[in-house]
Design an enzyme around this catalytic site. Structure first.
Site, short mmCIF file in Angstrom:
data_model
loop_
_atom_site.label_atom_id
_atom_site.label_comp_id
_atom_site.label_asym_id
_atom_site.label_seq_id
_atom_site.Cartn_x
_atom_site.Cartn_y
_atom_site.Cartn_z
N CYS A 1 -38.58 -64.71 -104.21
CA CYS A 1 -37.27 -65.34 -104.36
C CYS A 1 -36.59 -65.42 -103.00
CB CYS A 1 -36.43 -64.52 -105.33
SG CYS A 1 -34.73 -65.07 -105.50
N GLY A 2 -35.87 -66.49 -102.76
CA GLY A 2 -35.24 -66.70 -101.46
C GLY A 2 -34.29 -65.61 -101.01
#
Length: 230
Positions: free
Chosen positions: A215-216
């Site tokens: 996930c970013g």
């Protein structure tokens, strides 16, 4: 977890209400720490309806208020689609992460002025998380409080302590993220190394063509606590 709350001045926790997060939330509630530790919920606007419903249920269950953050100037999914289109997550996953996840987190960090970030990442997630330490240097310091736990450990705790859990787990989802890129996983594989997140980021690749597995918000270069870009 309790050491982090004792040592740091402004710890906070992020939650997606998946199994490991529910362990952490239960411990904080049981220790009377939810008034001391803000719990941040990043609303990407693309979550499952069950996630929103469960979030409200947990606020009532544990008698606390989530700190909700969503993409700036985009209050709902209809506005998102008008502004960014419906397939940004496919055409530019990095840009999607930046707008839907990273910028809301940076806003949270700026508002809370946090010095420690409690989260539910674990080594048995595999990929980039395989060698996680409990305390991870940075600004803020990441507190991977259950880094050494297994997915099975989380579920043993949930069942032993009768902890509420996300309803989509019963529908075959070991991990729950955005609707458009999350799939169920064969339950017999759940406790295998790396399998918990194997249903996430389906069909998505990074800018270099590699399979997306992270996930970013957990890419260090994306995080700027003031909310300002370098």
């Amino acid at each position: 977890l309790l050491r982090a709350v004792a040592v740091f001045d402004k710890p906070f926790m992020t939650t997606a209400f998946i199994a490991g997060d529910m362990v952490l939330l239960h411990v904080l509630a049981r220790q009377g720490l939810l008034s001391r530790v803000p719990v941040v919920f990043i609303d990407t606007l693309h979550l499952f309806p069950e996630t929103y419903e469960f979030a409200e249920q947990m606020e009532r269950h544990y008698n606390f208020k989530l700190q909700r953050f969503h993409p700036s100037d985009v209050p709902d999914l209809k506005t998102w689609r008008k502004t960014h289109g419906s397939d940004l997550y496919l055409t530019d996953p990095g840009r999607y992460d930046q707008l839907a996840k990273v910028e809301p987190l940076n806003l949270a960090l700026g508002e809370l002025q946090a010095d420690a970030w409690i989260n539910g990442r674990r080594r048995d997630h595999g990929a980039e998380r395989a060698s996680l330490q409990v305390f991870e240097a940075g600004s803020p310091v990441k507190v991977n409080a259950i880094a050494h736990w297994s997915f099975e450990d989380c579920w043993n705790y949930i069942h032993t302590k009768d902890v509420p859990y996300h309803p989509l787990h019963d529908e075959g989802y070991p991990s729950v993220g955005d609707m458009h890129s999350t799939l169920p996983v064969d339950r017999e594989k759940w406790f295998s190394y790396g399998a918990e997140r194997s249903g996430r980021f389906q069909g998505l690749t990074n800018s270099d063509g590699s399979m997306k597995t992270e996930c970013g918000i957990h890419v260090t270069s994306n995080i700027h606590p003031s909310g300002a870009q370098p």
